[in-house]
Design a protein around this motif. Structure first.
Motif, PDB file in Angstrom:
ATOM      1  N   PRO A   1       0.512   1.244  11.149  1.00  0.00           N
ATOM      2  CA  PRO A   1       1.100   0.339  10.033  1.00  0.00           C
ATOM      3  C   PRO A   1      -0.302  -1.117  10.365  1.00  0.00           C
ATOM      4  CG  PRO A   1       2.522   0.711  11.355  1.00  0.00           C
ATOM      5  CD  PRO A   1       1.514   1.985  11.812  1.00  0.00           C
ATOM      6  N   LEU A   2      -0.336  -1.541  11.936  1.00  0.00           N
ATOM      7  CA  LEU A   2      -0.799  -2.253  12.171  1.00  0.00           C
ATOM      8  C   LEU A   2      -2.633  -2.753  11.500  1.00  0.00           C
ATOM      9  CD1 LEU A   2      -0.646  -5.572  13.029  1.00  0.00           C
ATOM     10  CD2 LEU A   2      -0.891  -4.778  15.595  1.00  0.00           C
TER      11      LEU A   2
ATOM     12  N   PRO B   1       0.891  -1.406   0.093  1.00  0.00           N
ATOM     13  CA  PRO B   1      -0.217   0.118   0.419  1.00  0.00           C
ATOM     14  C   PRO B   1       0.752   1.420   0.030  1.00  0.00           C
ATOM     15  CG  PRO B   1      -0.206  -0.726   1.452  1.00  0.00           C
ATOM     16  CD  PRO B   1       0.183  -1.843   1.554  1.00  0.00           C
ATOM     17  N   PRO B   2       0.437   2.618  -0.929  1.00  0.00           N
ATOM     18  CA  PRO B   2       1.226   3.707  -0.541  1.00  0.00           C
ATOM     19  C   PRO B   2       1.787   3.671   0.705  1.00  0.00           C
ATOM     20  CG  PRO B   2      -0.863   3.889  -1.496  1.00  0.00           C
ATOM     21  CD  PRO B   2      -0.924   2.889  -0.940  1.00  0.00           C
TER      22      PRO B   2
ATOM     23  N   LEU C   1       3.473  -3.529   7.034  1.00  0.00           N
ATOM     24  CA  LEU C   1       2.568  -3.535   5.539  1.00  0.00           C
ATOM     25  C   LEU C   1       3.489  -3.682   4.265  1.00  0.00           C
ATOM     26  CD1 LEU C   1       1.241   0.040   6.299  1.00  0.00           C
ATOM     27  CD2 LEU C   1      -0.115  -1.735   5.778  1.00  0.00           C
ATOM     28  N   ALA C   2       4.168  -4.643   4.672  1.00  0.00           N
ATOM     29  CA  ALA C   2       5.681  -4.971   3.633  1.00  0.00           C
ATOM     30  C   ALA C   2       5.050  -6.413   3.007  1.00  0.00           C
ATOM     31  CB  ALA C   2       6.684  -5.029   4.449  1.00  0.00           C
TER      32      ALA C   2
ATOM     33  N   ARG D   1       9.596  -9.066   0.540  1.00  0.00           N
ATOM     34  CA  ARG D   1      10.219  -7.430   1.081  1.00  0.00           C
ATOM     35  C   ARG D   1      10.428  -6.990   2.198  1.00  0.00           C
ATOM     36  NH1 ARG D   1       7.786  -3.103  -3.376  1.00  0.00           N
ATOM     37  NH2 ARG D   1       8.727  -3.823  -5.697  1.00  0.00           N
ATOM     38  N   ARG D   2       9.809  -8.103   3.567  1.00  0.00           N
ATOM     39  CA  ARG D   2       9.897  -7.836   4.448  1.00  0.00           C
ATOM     40  C   ARG D   2      11.236  -7.813   5.135  1.00  0.00           C
ATOM     41  NH1 ARG D   2       5.224 -12.267   5.685  1.00  0.00           N
ATOM     42  NH2 ARG D   2       3.614 -11.376   5.321  1.00  0.00           N
TER      43      ARG D   2
END
Length: 470
Positions: free
Chosen positions: A224-225, A32-33, A155-156, A160-161
């Motif tokens: 974010p969570l 997400p942006p 949100l990764a 890409r985590r």
């Protein structure tokens, strides 16, 4: 309509991952942006908190040695503030689980600032008991600094985590490296206030942690969570809706009722493996790092010289994070975790064999120590995040960090006793051997077990990233 990469969407409407029969690969790398803003805010707060974190690392043992008059108890501050980190991890994890990352992390840094102020007061009053209590409270900063990495991964995209975690850790570098090099300046400031010079870095920690709390409280929006959970709900609802749509002329199928769908489960084998990696590396790193300044000053090195060595060590803890994150995502979590054990062994052997008068040799050993810790933390964090569903992610991560903090407290407490009885070389070599035990542990942990992540959301927490083979 589902939001797609590069398409702005209203903040009130959760973005969904790309839909369609050919979008599985795109969903693996879609983010997400809001993720970019989250990482920027976390990076700023971590830069500030790094300076606060460095205070206890640099002068905690020296301050205790001065106030207690005993080398055998010089590891007590590390044990106390890592013990405080364990308590902090429980509290922060629960707050994050219920209300989100922003209130949990901001409260953690505010608490650490209060503890730092207490350490300064204890040094000024000469109160050992106030020092002990304040170091426990100060430990909340260590817990918060580490737990912020999980916020970067919320949100990764699955692939890409590792890089998301590494960027948050990397941001800690600037403050953590500058802090130890300000020992002289902050010491003079403390002396001017009538408190011992060794309390100076804790004055810096008061301002650094308070500023980090303000930054997170004001700017970590959206949380974010909380956003990750909403995205997961949107994706799940869309998937259930597609599966439930009957074909023309077919009877309605009620078996796809969302209430009947099994909830994502934690991959316990993967969770235990990730937790073990971070626990071992924390134990070894804290034990050797804590006693290095004491070892150096006992052999005639100035406090500023010890501060420089610790600054290099802290730089190695955080500076390689982008490279480590890339390796974790590309070659696999378990391979990087195994490399951490080998690097920590090399650090212990070099520290044990380094002549006490050789600053370059000790500095190199501490750089390897920081690098090995970095490998273990980034890979272990990715393994744990892969293993835990969003519904219980924050609380489980908090419990994992409790284990990490307890390991650090054990290493800090034992380090002074080992040095007092067997010497610094014994401590360093023993730590390296303990770290090497990670390799067979990872070989066993990589066999069998489920390969799914247990996250239940392709949009922000889908299937495992590449490179999960041992």
């Amino acid at each position: 309509m589902s939001a797609r990469p590069g398409t702005p969407a209203s903040p009130a409407t959760p973005h969904a991952a790309p839909d369609g029969p050919h979008d599985d690969r795109a969903a693996e790398v879609w983010e997400p942006p809001e993720q970019k803003r989250v990482l920027i805010v976390l990076a700023l707060s971590q830069t500030l908190s790094g300076a606060g974190l460095a205070a206890g690392i640099t002068v905690g043992a020296l301050l205790a040695e001065e106030m207690l008059g005993s080398t055998g108890l010089a590891g007590l501050p590390a044990a106390l503030f890592t013990g405080g980190a364990a308590l902090g991890a429980v509290g922060i994890g629960r707050v994050c689980q219920r209300w989100g990352r922003r209130p949990g992390l901001a409260a953690g840094y505010a608490t650490a600032g209060l503890g730092s102020l207490g350490v300064v007061a204890a040094a000024g009053l000469g109160s050992v008991w106030l020092l002990f209590l304040s170091l426990l409270v100060y430990g909340a900063g260590t817990a918060t600094t580490l737990m912020a990495r999980y916020a970067g991964a919320d949100l990764a995209a699955p692939a890409r985590r590792g890089r998301a975690v590494s960027l948050v850790l990397f941001a800690t570098t600037l403050g953590a490296v500058i802090g130890p090099n300000l020992v002289g300046v902050t010491g003079e400031a403390a002396h001017g206030l009538g408190v011992p010079r060794l309390a100076g870095p804790f004055l810096l920690a008061v301002a650094a942690y308070a500023a980090a709390a303000v930054v997170l409280g004001a700017f970590l929006r959206p949380d974010p969570l909380r956003l990750a959970r909403r995205l997961a709900e949107v994706r799940e609802a869309a998937t259930v809706s597609e599966d439930a749509a009957p074909a023309p002329g077919a009877a309605e199928d009620t078996s796809t009722d969302p209430a009947a769908a099994p909830a994502p489960r934690t991959d316990t084998r993967k969770l235990a493996t990730g937790a073990a990696v971070m626990t071992f590396t924390q134990l070894v790193m804290i034990a050797i790092m804590t006693m290095t300044p004491v070892h150096m000053r006992a052999h005639g090195h100035a406090t500023e010289t010890a501060g420089l060595v610790i600054a290099l060590h802290v730089a190695a803890m955080y500076l390689p994070s982008p490279l480590t994150g890339m390796l974790v995502d590309r070659i696999g979590r378990l391979r990087v975790a195994a490399a951490s054990g080998v690097v920590l062994l090399a650090a212990g052997v070099l520290a044990a064999l380094a002549p006490a008068h050789s600053v370059p040799a000790l500095a190199t050993a501490l750089v390897l120590l920081g690098l090995g810790w970095n490998f273990g933390l980034v890979s272990g964090t990715a393994i744990v995040t892969d293993a835990v569903p969003l519904a219980t992610r924050a609380s489980t991560q908090g419990l994992v960090d409790v284990g990490i903090a307890v390991a650090g407290a054990t290493g800090g407490m034992a380090s002074g006793l080992v040095v007092a009885t067997g010497g610094y070389s014994t401590l360093a070599l023993g730590g390296g051997i303990v770290a090497l035990g990670l390799v067979p542990l990872l070989v066993l942990g990589g066999r069998g077990g489920r390969t799914g992540t247990g996250t239940g959301s392709h949009a922000v927490a889908g299937p495992s990233a590449p490179g999960e083979r041992t």
